[in-house]
Design a protein around this motif. Structure first.
Motif, PDB file in Angstrom:
ATOM      1  N   ASN A  12       2.073  36.391  -5.609  1.00 22.04           N
ATOM      2  CA  ASN A  12       0.830  36.891  -6.201  1.00 22.04           C
ATOM      3  C   ASN A  12       0.388  38.199  -5.560  1.00 22.04           C
ATOM      4  N   LEU A  13       0.661  38.360  -4.264  1.00 25.31           N
ATOM      5  CA  LEU A  13       0.348  39.609  -3.582  1.00 25.31           C
ATOM      6  C   LEU A  13       1.169  40.754  -4.166  1.00 25.31           C
ATOM      7  N   LEU A  14       2.446  40.499  -4.455  1.00 21.63           N
ATOM      8  CA  LEU A  14       3.293  41.530  -5.062  1.00 21.63           C
ATOM      9  C   LEU A  14       2.744  41.939  -6.427  1.00 21.63           C
ATOM     10  N   ILE A  15       2.368  40.960  -7.238  1.00 20.61           N
ATOM     11  CA  ILE A  15       1.846  41.249  -8.572  1.00 20.61           C
ATOM     12  C   ILE A  15       0.540  42.034  -8.478  1.00 20.61           C
ATOM     13  N   ASP A  16      -0.320  41.649  -7.548  1.00 20.82           N
ATOM     14  CA  ASP A  16      -1.583  42.374  -7.360  1.00 20.82           C
ATOM     15  C   ASP A  16      -1.339  43.827  -6.962  1.00 20.82           C
ATOM     16  N   GLU A  17      -0.362  44.055  -6.101  1.00 19.05           N
ATOM     17  CA  GLU A  17      -0.070  45.417  -5.644  1.00 19.05           C
ATOM     18  C   GLU A  17       0.524  46.265  -6.764  1.00 19.05           C
ATOM     19  N   ILE A  18       1.249  45.629  -7.671  1.00 15.87           N
ATOM     20  CA  ILE A  18       1.776  46.381  -8.812  1.00 15.87           C
ATOM     21  C   ILE A  18       0.647  46.789  -9.739  1.00 15.87           C
ATOM     22  N   HIS A  19      -0.286  45.895  -9.970  1.00 20.02           N
ATOM     23  CA  HIS A  19      -1.419  46.217 -10.844  1.00 20.02           C
ATOM     24  C   HIS A  19      -2.384  47.201 -10.191  1.00 20.02           C
ATOM     25  N   LYS A  67      -2.593  49.251  -3.212  1.00 17.59           N
ATOM     26  CA  LYS A  67      -3.526  49.504  -2.123  1.00 17.59           C
ATOM     27  C   LYS A  67      -2.807  49.711  -0.794  1.00 17.59           C
ATOM     28  N   LYS A  68      -1.958  48.755  -0.447  1.00 16.40           N
ATOM     29  CA  LYS A  68      -1.360  48.775   0.883  1.00 16.40           C
ATOM     30  C   LYS A  68       0.077  48.275   0.813  1.00 16.40           C
ATOM     31  N   ILE A  69       0.971  48.943   1.528  1.00 15.51           N
ATOM     32  CA  ILE A  69       2.380  48.549   1.538  1.00 15.51           C
ATOM     33  C   ILE A  69       2.522  47.118   2.056  1.00 15.51           C
ATOM     34  N   ILE A  70       3.345  46.331   1.373  1.00 13.72           N
ATOM     35  CA  ILE A  70       3.573  44.944   1.768  1.00 13.72           C
ATOM     36  C   ILE A  70       4.185  44.904   3.168  1.00 13.72           C
ATOM     37  N   PRO A  71       3.583  44.174   4.106  1.00 15.34           N
ATOM     38  CA  PRO A  71       4.173  44.081   5.450  1.00 15.34           C
ATOM     39  C   PRO A  71       5.576  43.503   5.401  1.00 15.34           C
ATOM     40  N   LEU A  72       6.472  44.081   6.179  1.00 12.80           N
ATOM     41  CA  LEU A  72       7.862  43.635   6.202  1.00 12.80           C
ATOM     42  C   LEU A  72       7.977  42.180   6.663  1.00 12.80           C
ATOM     43  N   ARG A  73       6.994  41.720   7.422  1.00 14.89           N
ATOM     44  CA  ARG A  73       7.049  40.359   7.946  1.00 14.89           C
ATOM     45  C   ARG A  73       7.071  39.300   6.837  1.00 14.89           C
ATOM     46  N   THR A  83       8.820  52.767  -0.035  1.00 11.56           N
ATOM     47  CA  THR A  83       7.674  53.590  -0.429  1.00 11.56           C
ATOM     48  C   THR A  83       7.353  54.620   0.629  1.00 11.56           C
ATOM     49  N   ARG A  84       7.303  54.167   1.860  1.00 10.47           N
ATOM     50  CA  ARG A  84       7.002  55.082   2.962  1.00 10.47           C
ATOM     51  C   ARG A  84       8.188  55.995   3.242  1.00 10.47           C
ATOM     52  N   LEU A  85       9.396  55.443   3.210  1.00  9.81           N
ATOM     53  CA  LEU A  85      10.591  56.218   3.539  1.00  9.81           C
ATOM     54  C   LEU A  85      10.790  57.387   2.578  1.00  9.81           C
ATOM     55  N   PHE A  86      10.594  57.133   1.269  1.00 10.96           N
ATOM     56  CA  PHE A  86      10.809  58.170   0.259  1.00 10.96           C
ATOM     57  C   PHE A  86       9.502  58.801  -0.237  1.00 10.96           C
ATOM     58  N   ARG A  87       8.392  58.418   0.383  1.00  4.87           N
ATOM     59  CA  ARG A  87       7.078  58.968   0.032  1.00  4.87           C
ATOM     60  C   ARG A  87       6.800  58.871  -1.467  1.00  4.87           C
ATOM     61  N   LEU A  88       6.928  57.662  -1.966  1.00  8.00           N
ATOM     62  CA  LEU A  88       6.730  57.434  -3.392  1.00  8.00           C
ATOM     63  C   LEU A  88       5.252  57.420  -3.752  1.00  8.00           C
ATOM     64  N   ASN A  89       4.951  57.923  -4.945  1.00 10.70           N
ATOM     65  CA  ASN A  89       3.571  57.847  -5.414  1.00 10.70           C
ATOM     66  C   ASN A  89       3.287  56.444  -5.951  1.00 10.70           C
ATOM     67  N   ASN A  90       2.042  56.216  -6.357  1.00  7.48           N
ATOM     68  CA  ASN A  90       1.650  54.868  -6.778  1.00  7.48           C
ATOM     69  C   ASN A  90       2.455  54.363  -7.974  1.00  7.48           C
ATOM     70  N   GLU A  91       2.729  55.247  -8.937  1.00  7.20           N
ATOM     71  CA  GLU A  91       3.463  54.814 -10.125  1.00  7.20           C
ATOM     72  C   GLU A  91       4.902  54.443  -9.767  1.00  7.20           C
ATOM     73  N   ASP A  92       5.538  55.268  -8.936  1.00 10.83           N
ATOM     74  CA  ASP A  92       6.895  54.942  -8.503  1.00 10.83           C
ATOM     75  C   ASP A  92       6.901  53.688  -7.633  1.00 10.83           C
ATOM     76  N   ARG A  93       5.830  53.500  -6.869  1.00  7.67           N
ATOM     77  CA  ARG A  93       5.750  52.293  -6.039  1.00  7.67           C
ATOM     78  C   ARG A  93       5.658  51.046  -6.907  1.00  7.67           C
ATOM     79  N   ARG A  94       4.907  51.110  -7.971  1.00 14.33           N
ATOM     80  CA  ARG A  94       4.835  49.976  -8.897  1.00 14.33           C
ATOM     81  C   ARG A  94       6.228  49.617  -9.408  1.00 14.33           C
ATOM     82  N   ILE A  95       6.978  50.647  -9.794  1.00 20.13           N
ATOM     83  CA  ILE A  95       8.300  50.418 -10.377  1.00 20.13           C
ATOM     84  C   ILE A  95       9.263  49.854  -9.349  1.00 20.13           C
ATOM     85  N   ILE A  96       9.195  50.348  -8.119  1.00 16.30           N
ATOM     86  CA  ILE A  96      10.149  49.860  -7.119  1.00 16.30           C
ATOM     87  C   ILE A  96       9.822  48.429  -6.709  1.00 16.30           C
TER      88      ILE A  96
END
Length: 413
Positions: free
Chosen positions: A79-86, A89-95, A132-145
């Motif tokens: 659900n956190l992934l789906i919320d971030e796509i919509h 806000k914040k990159i999903i922690p790797l943990r 997202t951080r490595l390739f400096r993706l914008n919000n739209e590209d982040r949604r897609i990835i």
């Protein structure tokens, strides 16, 4: 000149997402392979040592404590992934990846009734979001990835690349697909599946020996079964969410919830004298596609899974839904005068279609697992199940894109 520029932009877009999808696929496919190997070990160990079920309450407490101490930021899971796509806000922690991997393997080792898709999806999404951080993706590209990560995780854990690709597009909102993400999701799903195979993953193979010719009665039977599959998916989702809400109100300290659930499950296994309703249940699913089974098996799996997930054990919902659907379809076969193997295969995907609101992905999954010939039957049952499952589902963050049907017209207007 404009045509040349447009062609150049299109080629750049293709190369960009081919590269990103390749990285996502390698990460997600490798994570899924590790997870499946660990899951196989956990299942074999539990079957060899039946007494481990009595340690399930302790295991539940331990996983609950780990999430309380270190995983509060990723507790939302898929659900956190789906919320971030919509709403990025914040990159999903790797943990998220190691926590859900460890939590799910522990759940299976000691006997909780949970699945595996949630784990693979969370790992795929969390690993993909690190780009997202490595390739400096914008919000739209982040949604897609993120969507590509979901598709890659789903495809590689089940061996169904087409279903995985569409699942990443379809699960976000009811009745709406994000076509701009189709290429990355498709590439990531196909490559991730191949990565898993290269690591030596072996997926379960299913077969439906008899698929009858389409007739008026088989059409009616699929519609009738679809209604029942959809209602079952709805009941599963609502009851699981309801129990989760009750546990949060009754037990304030989170680690005590799976402890209580573990006690209930362990005692129930002892009382009924069988462990067929815990773990993944792949052998029972395979049996449902071969021969008649007890008509109550779907209720047993449903009860054990609702208690497991509702009290906080980690894992997915999808494989238990496959079990519930396959055994329910197996029971409906004689009542609808259809081969039990056919209705078991249809139920396998249709209950999932209703519970997750993903009829297209579920239909494709049926064709990938059971052969293209089953596609017409699966499509009918999955769409009807989708219509009759309501607008809620197993994923709370799923948005309402479009209504499932047109509202009736006001004849007085």
């Amino acid at each position: 000149m404009q045509r040349l520029s447009a062609l150049t932009d299109l080629l750049q877009h293709l190369l960009k997402w081919l590269l990103l999808a390749l990285v996502v696929a390698v990460l997600a496919g490798s994570a899924s392979a590790l997870f499946l190997f660990a899951l196989d070990w956990a299942t074999r160990t539990r079957l060899a040592h039946a007494w481990l079920i009595w340690l399930l309450p302790v295991a539940g407490f331990a996983v609950g404590w780990l999430y309380l101490r270190y995983g509060s930021s990723v507790e939302g899971g898929a659900n956190l992934l789906i919320d971030e796509i919509h709403d990025p806000k914040k990159i999903i922690p790797l943990r998220m990846a190691p926590l859900v991997l460890g939590g799910t393997v522990i759940s299976h080792l000691f006997g909780a009734s949970v699945g595996r898709e949630g784990t693979a999806v969370q790992m795929g999404g969390a690993l993909a979001d690190q780009l997202t951080r490595l390739f400096r993706l914008n919000n739209e590209d982040r949604r897609i990835i993120l969507m590509a990560g979901i598709s890659a995780g789903f495809a590689s854990v089940f061996g169904t690349p087409l279903a995985g690709a569409i699942f990443g597009l379809e699960v976000l909102a009811i009745g709406r697909l994000r076509y701009e993400a189709m290429l990355p999701c498709l590439l990531a799903a196909i490559i991730a599946d191949q990565v898993g195979l290269l690591w030596g993953v072996h997926h379960t193979h299913y077969a439906v020996p008899l698929i009858p010719a389409l007739s008026a009665w088989t059409l009616c039977a699929m519609v009738t079964a679809g209604v029942l599959f959809g209602v079952t998916g709805k009941l599963f989702a609502q009851t699981t969410h309801g129990l989760s809400g009750l546990m949060k109100r009754w037990i304030a300290y989170a680690p005590l919830r799976p402890l209580a659930g573990g006690v209930i499950i362990a005692v129930a296994v002892w009382l009924i004298g069988t462990d067929k309703y815990i773990g993944l249940g792949i052998p029972t699913i395979a049996d449902a596609l071969k021969e008649p089974l007890p008509a109550w098996d779907f209720l047993g799996k449903m009860a054990f899974t609702i208690v497991s997930l509702g009290t906080g054990f980690k894992g997915g919902e999808v494989t238990p839904l496959f079990y519930i659907g396959a055994t329910l379809g197996n029971a409906l076969g004689p009542l609808l005068h259809q081969p039990v193997t056919l209705l078991a295969a249809i139920g396998f995907v249709a209950v999932f279609a209703g519970a997750a609101n993903t009829p297209i992905a579920s239909t494709l999954m049926a064709m990938e697992l059971f052969g293209a010939e089953i596609g017409v039957y699966a499509a009918i049952a999955c769409v009807v199940a989708y219509l009759f499952s309501g607008h809620a589902g197993i994923y709370r963050a799923q948005r309402g894109g479009h209504a499932k049907r047109m509202p009736p017209k006001n004849i007085d207007a």
